[in-house]
Design a protein around this motif. Structure first.
Motif, PDB file in Angstrom:
ATOM      1  N   ASN A   1      10.219   0.302  13.611  1.00 51.19           N
ATOM      2  CA  ASN A   1      11.060  -0.036  14.666  1.00 51.19           C
ATOM      3  C   ASN A   1      12.045   1.286  15.028  1.00 51.19           C
ATOM      4  N   GLY A   2      11.985   2.222  14.022  1.00 46.79           N
ATOM      5  CA  GLY A   2      12.621   3.468  14.175  1.00 46.79           C
ATOM      6  C   GLY A   2      14.118   3.279  14.672  1.00 46.79           C
ATOM      7  N   ASN A   3      14.713   2.186  14.078  1.00 46.47           N
ATOM      8  CA  ASN A   3      16.272   1.964  14.503  1.00 46.47           C
ATOM      9  C   ASN A   3      17.115   2.082  13.132  1.00 46.47           C
ATOM     10  N   TYR A   4      16.622   2.991  12.156  1.00 47.56           N
ATOM     11  CA  TYR A   4      17.447   2.922  10.753  1.00 47.56           C
ATOM     12  C   TYR A   4      16.885   3.944  10.108  1.00 47.56           C
ATOM     13  N   PRO A   5      17.871   4.840   9.416  1.00 45.31           N
ATOM     14  CA  PRO A   5      17.303   5.922   8.843  1.00 45.31           C
ATOM     15  C   PRO A   5      16.308   5.587   7.745  1.00 45.31           C
ATOM     16  N   VAL A   6      15.396   6.455   7.787  1.00 44.91           N
ATOM     17  CA  VAL A   6      14.096   6.350   6.626  1.00 44.91           C
ATOM     18  C   VAL A   6      13.759   7.830   6.332  1.00 44.91           C
ATOM     19  N   ALA A   7      13.983   7.973   5.217  1.00 48.22           N
ATOM     20  CA  ALA A   7      13.340   9.544   4.869  1.00 48.22           C
ATOM     21  C   ALA A   7      12.072   9.882   5.306  1.00 48.22           C
TER      22      ALA A   7
ATOM     23  N   ARG B   1       4.444   8.033   4.608  1.00 47.66           N
ATOM     24  CA  ARG B   1       3.534   7.244   3.676  1.00 47.66           C
ATOM     25  C   ARG B   1       3.433   6.124   4.369  1.00 47.66           C
ATOM     26  N   VAL B   2       4.381   5.163   4.878  1.00 41.41           N
ATOM     27  CA  VAL B   2       4.097   4.088   5.489  1.00 41.41           C
ATOM     28  C   VAL B   2       3.184   4.247   6.730  1.00 41.41           C
ATOM     29  N   LEU B   3       3.356   5.154   7.570  1.00 41.63           N
ATOM     30  CA  LEU B   3       2.407   5.450   8.862  1.00 41.63           C
ATOM     31  C   LEU B   3       0.957   5.704   8.213  1.00 41.63           C
ATOM     32  N   LYS B   4       0.591   6.415   7.154  1.00 45.22           N
ATOM     33  CA  LYS B   4      -0.470   6.566   6.462  1.00 45.22           C
ATOM     34  C   LYS B   4      -1.154   5.200   6.496  1.00 45.22           C
ATOM     35  N   ALA B   5      -0.288   4.338   5.699  1.00 43.49           N
ATOM     36  CA  ALA B   5      -0.725   2.886   5.094  1.00 43.49           C
ATOM     37  C   ALA B   5      -1.153   2.211   6.531  1.00 43.49           C
ATOM     38  N   VAL B   6      -0.208   2.271   7.469  1.00 41.10           N
ATOM     39  CA  VAL B   6      -0.490   1.442   8.652  1.00 41.10           C
ATOM     40  C   VAL B   6      -1.797   1.911   9.176  1.00 41.10           C
ATOM     41  N   ASP B   7      -1.990   3.106   9.128  1.00 41.66           N
ATOM     42  CA  ASP B   7      -3.263   3.616   9.851  1.00 41.66           C
ATOM     43  C   ASP B   7      -4.438   3.126   9.070  1.00 41.66           C
ATOM     44  N   GLU B   8      -4.178   3.604   7.744  1.00 38.71           N
ATOM     45  CA  GLU B   8      -5.483   3.091   6.970  1.00 38.71           C
ATOM     46  C   GLU B   8      -5.791   1.499   7.074  1.00 38.71           C
TER      47      GLU B   8
ATOM     48  N   ARG C   1       0.895  -1.163  -0.055  1.00 38.65           N
ATOM     49  CA  ARG C   1       0.128   0.021  -0.007  1.00 38.65           C
ATOM     50  C   ARG C   1       0.899   1.347   0.097  1.00 38.65           C
ATOM     51  N   ALA C   2       1.934   1.084   0.686  1.00 41.34           N
ATOM     52  CA  ALA C   2       2.721   2.374   0.733  1.00 41.34           C
ATOM     53  C   ALA C   2       3.957   2.550  -0.443  1.00 41.34           C
ATOM     54  N   GLN C   3       3.690   1.284  -1.050  1.00 37.92           N
ATOM     55  CA  GLN C   3       4.520   1.374  -2.389  1.00 37.92           C
ATOM     56  C   GLN C   3       6.266   1.312  -1.812  1.00 37.92           C
ATOM     57  N   VAL C   4       6.490   0.607  -0.723  1.00 35.66           N
ATOM     58  CA  VAL C   4       7.722   0.263  -0.380  1.00 35.66           C
ATOM     59  C   VAL C   4       8.018  -1.146   0.083  1.00 35.66           C
ATOM     60  N   SER C   5       9.318  -1.559   0.408  1.00 34.26           N
ATOM     61  CA  SER C   5       9.455  -3.044   0.624  1.00 34.26           C
ATOM     62  C   SER C   5       9.175  -3.247   2.023  1.00 34.26           C
ATOM     63  N   PRO C   6       8.837  -4.471   2.515  1.00 41.63           N
ATOM     64  CA  PRO C   6       8.564  -4.741   3.927  1.00 41.63           C
ATOM     65  C   PRO C   6       9.711  -4.388   4.787  1.00 41.63           C
ATOM     66  N   ALA C   7      10.766  -4.229   4.338  1.00 41.48           N
ATOM     67  CA  ALA C   7      12.016  -3.901   5.000  1.00 41.48           C
ATOM     68  C   ALA C   7      11.955  -2.610   5.526  1.00 41.48           C
TER      69      ALA C   7
END
Lengths: 348, 348
Positions: B24-30, B36-43, B11-17
């Motif tokens: 987990n917030g332990n790796y840099p993510v733009a 976008r991811v959080l939005k998908a999680v929420d939806e 849904r967020a058009q990204v990889s599962p990774a």
DNA sequence: CTGTACATAGAAAGCGCTTGCTGTGACGTT
DNA sequence: AACGTCACAGCAAGCGCTTTCTATGTACAG
């Protein structure tokens, strides 16, 4: 480093599948094989990996118990009873289940958080104890959550909580209203006409129901209630102490004090005593719940016995699928009036 | 049916990774990706699968709290304090942890069973509260278990328990012995020479330590103890009531009764009152723990305050790795004598 | 304008277990 | 004597996530 199923399998000269089946005991395994496997398990000191097993089987052996206040015996007793029924056989593994009690502290957010955590763990069952919070948006959020849990295969049981229809949860509801009414009627029957009431926190179903019962009794006997006669507080002893002082200040002619629960009643007794009043000679006191200490105090408390242990045990059994849910998924649990020394006829 | 990480990723058009990393917030993510991811999680109303995550990461967010008796406020208060420190940030996910309290009911077997269950779940930490059982074989089994838990990465903290060296567990120990001694010395200082003692169940370290303190005080003042002066019971009110009656029967000349804890002391008060004795005029009473109600009863209880909340909170913090362990992994927590109305000089 | 460093995203290999399906001998049957 | 039948055991495909390693795009220095 850690011993896995495969290690055990190797040692017992069987396949991992067989080991799994021996451990879960839901598939025929020859006695000799089983023995060999168990021996290997023992020798290797193998401990099943819960998460892995939960992942593969899509269920876990966690059972959540939500309580409002773990430091309050009311919840402690129920939690204890519920836990007592968990851990026996009845599940897929015929094995132990981890009954975990989660302390919400009465906070709506924490209640929801714990439910999410439990959902995340794919808990086998969840038992929610104690009154609910009366807040439309929170109730809606809870109902949604409960329904989701149910849909995901988690058995949801409400113990001493109002039913939540539409969520599929089984409810064992305490008849707080009836108990409250019976209690106050007893006092009225004794001759009391001016009764103070120490209610619990607002916005809790338990508080409202008990108070409604009290008022119904007054109304039934044509007693007009004075607004000064009701004070709200917390469900603890200190609160009972303070509320009683307040009640006495507002109307020193009160002949009886009805408390939201036994702890509050104890506080009330202390306050009355400190005010130089004798119980029940000057003022009668009544509690609710019949916690263990209530029969033990002096004078023993007139109260409404709630079968906490029985209800908890039943809720636990239902949660474990060991007992059938009541028809309609709802059962009302009645309280029983316990007439004891703290309440007597008012003077003259 | 259930929403998985992959669904969110799609849904967020990204990889599962990437989704995993956002969660987990332990790796840099733009920032834009994260959003976008959080939005998908929420939806999608996505809920992380705990077991899967625990399996992959080899740790879970479960924290176990073992208590002897969940219906006893002594444990309720500690459990509550410990849980209060769990759930905040500090873990790998900066996320919520599931603090679960397990009720052993004082049974050695259940204690061990729970530990195995927790081990099985790969718990992040375990806090054991309350006294230990003094039984060589059980102690050995416990120590082995605790060491294994520690080796597997579970942080083990003992709160109000004697240390278990060699297991790597951190211990916050209550100075029951010192507290008991100080309490009895206070009574002796008041002039008492014939003191009854209501001890807890045998075979528990807490019982032994408090009793030792009591006896040390007697010895220090050259008071020879009469064996009739000690009665063993449970740590509850009813037990205190019965034991006091027994004590009175054995030696009616007692001028003070020291109880194993406050609940027992309350029972003792009731028994004395029922026997027509006034407190502290005829007999002084002392408790232990300083539970909330102790200051509230009449007369207020002279007792030894144990900082249950503080100790629990500290244990919780250590278990969460949020506070450093004390040097040597052991810290003694002192009690504080609370002088109140239930103890006074004996008559004449 | 090329080369190097950095920030970010993806591919893929598991984590340890369960379970549907597929063997494979040992029996019993006709 | 040939063939189902049954009781067990093994194979292998995941369960849903984390994480290492690799790829890509961009920025900056030389």
């Amino acid at each position: 480093m850690t011993v896995t199923l495969a290690d055990v399998a190797a040692r017992a000269q069987v396949s991992p599948a067989t080991v799994s089946r021996v451990l879960n005991g839901n598939y025929p395994v020859a006695a000799s094989t089983r023995e060999r496997v168990l021996k290997a398990v023992d020798e290797l000191d193998y401990v099943l990996n819960g998460p892995a097993s939960a992942l593969a089987a899509a269920t876990s052996d966690l059972v959540g118990i939500l309580v409002n206040d773990i430091a309050d015996p009311f919840f402690g007793i129920m939690a204890s009873a519920i836990q007592g029924e968990i851990g026996g056989p009845g599940g897929r593994a015929g094995g132990e289940r981890l009954g975990v009690v989660c302390n919400t502290g009465g906070s709506p957010e924490r209640e929801l958080t714990y439910l999410t955590l439990l959902q995340r763990q794919r808990a086998a069952a969840v038992v929610l104890t104690g009154g609910a919070i009366e807040n439309a948006s929170h109730k809606a959020a809870m109902d949604t959550k409960l329904r989701k849990l149910g849909d995901a295969g988690t058995r949801v049981v409400l113990c001493g909580r109002p039913p939540a229809p539409e969520t599929g949860a089984v409810a064992l509801t305490f008849d707080n209203r009836g108990g409250g009414q019976e209690l106050t009627e007893h006092l009225i029957g004794l001759g009391h006409r001016r009764l103070g009431y120490i209610a619990g926190p607002q916005e809790r179903t338990t508080t409202r129901h008990r108070l409604e019962g009290h008022r119904a009794a007054l109304a039934a006997h044509g007693i007009e209630e004075d607004p000064r006669w009701t004070v709200h507080g917390r469900y603890d002893r200190r609160s009972g102490y303070e509320a009683t002082l307040e009640l006495l200040r507002r109307d020193p002619s009160l002949t009886a004090v009805v408390a939201a629960n036994d702890s509050v009643a104890l506080g009330a007794c202390a306050a009355l005593r400190d005010s130089g009043l004798r119980i029940p000679d000057d003022v009668s006191v009544a509690g609710f719940d019949d916690l263990p200490f209530s029969i033990d105090v002096v004078p023993a408390l007139t109260t409404v016995r709630l079968p906490l242990t029985e209800a908890g045990a039943r809720a636990g059994r239902i949660a474990m699928g060991r007992e059938e849910a009541p028809p309609g998924g709802i059962a009302a649990v009645r309280g029983e009036l316990m007439v004891r020394g703290s309440a007597a006829a008012p003077r003259e």
